[in-house]
Scaffold this active site. Sequence first.
Site, PDB file in Angstrom:
ATOM      1  N   ASP A  70     -81.585 132.351  51.578  1.00 54.94           N
ATOM      2  CA  ASP A  70     -81.138 132.289  50.344  1.00 54.94           C
ATOM      3  C   ASP A  70     -79.562 132.415  50.688  1.00 54.94           C
ATOM      4  O   ASP A  70     -78.722 131.304  50.137  1.00 54.94           O
ATOM      5  CB  ASP A  70     -81.306 133.789  49.644  1.00 54.94           C
ATOM      6  CG  ASP A  70     -80.425 133.809  48.533  1.00 54.94           C
ATOM      7  OD1 ASP A  70     -80.407 132.684  47.648  1.00 54.94           O
ATOM      8  OD2 ASP A  70     -79.835 134.781  48.021  1.00 54.94           O
ATOM      9  N   ASN A  96     -88.677 125.646  53.196  1.00 54.80           N
ATOM     10  CA  ASN A  96     -88.770 127.081  52.486  1.00 54.80           C
ATOM     11  C   ASN A  96     -90.450 127.129  52.201  1.00 54.80           C
ATOM     12  O   ASN A  96     -90.796 128.096  51.260  1.00 54.80           O
ATOM     13  CB  ASN A  96     -88.119 127.063  51.236  1.00 54.80           C
ATOM     14  CG  ASN A  96     -86.677 127.377  51.570  1.00 54.80           C
ATOM     15  OD1 ASN A  96     -86.369 128.320  52.634  1.00 54.80           O
ATOM     16  ND2 ASN A  96     -85.700 126.985  50.719  1.00 54.80           N
ATOM     17  N   HIS A 194     -86.461 137.041  64.611  1.00 60.71           N
ATOM     18  CA  HIS A 194     -87.825 136.282  65.015  1.00 60.71           C
ATOM     19  C   HIS A 194     -88.866 137.357  65.739  1.00 60.71           C
ATOM     20  O   HIS A 194     -89.890 136.977  65.986  1.00 60.71           O
ATOM     21  CB  HIS A 194     -87.586 135.105  65.938  1.00 60.71           C
ATOM     22  CG  HIS A 194     -86.885 133.884  65.129  1.00 60.71           C
ATOM     23  ND1 HIS A 194     -86.463 132.934  65.791  1.00 60.71           N
ATOM     24  CD2 HIS A 194     -86.728 133.749  63.835  1.00 60.71           C
ATOM     25  CE1 HIS A 194     -85.752 132.076  64.947  1.00 60.71           C
ATOM     26  NE2 HIS A 194     -86.187 132.579  63.671  1.00 60.71           N
TER      27      HIS A 194
END
Length: 326
Positions: A70, A96, A194
């Site tokens: 975003d 996305n 991650h």
Amino acid sequence: MVASKGFCCLFLQLLLLSFVFDVANSQGLKVGFYRKTCPNAEAIVKKVVDQAMSVAPSLSGPLLRMHFHDCFVRGCEGSVLLNSSTQQAEKDAFPNLSLRGYQVIDRVKSALEKACPGVVSCSDILALVARDVVVAMKGPSWKVETGRRDGRVSNITEALTNLIPPTANITQLKSGFQQRGLSVKDLVVLSGGHTLGTSHCSSFSSRLYNFTGKGDTDPDLDPNYIAKLKNKCKQGDANSLVEMDPGSFKTFDESYYTLVGKRRGLFVSDAALLDDSETKAYVKLQATTHGSTFFEDFGVSMIKMGRIGVLTGSSGEIRKECALVN
């Protein structure tokens, strides 16, 4: 007399400047923005998130990434949540398509609307949820600044051009972060996100089968790890999921940096952290000190990222439903 008049003028200018800054600050982000208008807002968000994580901890990575995705397109204003009847919104862009957990955002919004109708923005929900999923996965907490308002535009092309791909090299990574006011340290710290989640084989399969177009493997990836990944991702398999931080992909910890240091980062963008002296030093520090500063650093960098391109004051709107403009 002239000196006195000059001083008076300077004083008035400083007073006016001070007023302008105060107005700007009052319309900006701050911790506890909803303290008076929706005092239980953060507790409501946490309750919904904790319930979701207790049954679906694998959503922690995608929900954390949702806030990243975003903020890197149009700023942190909730545009990644908007639907398009013609599939032309940000969420429809290829990078996305792996985002999941929209139903958690909707449940949070529904609970907040019940308690405080029309008060808490969807962009603030994304920021709060990102913090709360990290905490739920045994990671750090930080004070989330709130006061964002929601945008009204979501464009698939902007997502395609603004999201940094997993194939990015260190030059592209540093440039992408710098353009958004984030430092090289922010880059290596936020890459530590991650540690949570999984990835489709398609995001890294070229490293296993066709790195330079000659049917070769990526020399920067540990050969033993390549063999393990090939067992999970057969050639042509785009959809199978692989843990980004094997063994602890549902735990927020520093083990990501240990993997990167051993040339076992899943993406080209992970391996790229060893191609810059500053990012490489940070990877080594966290790997050899059990993440001595990672938790604190992550909170600081998340706060900085959460300020990118925000709408405040009278800009934007407070959506009634996160997937739709009012």
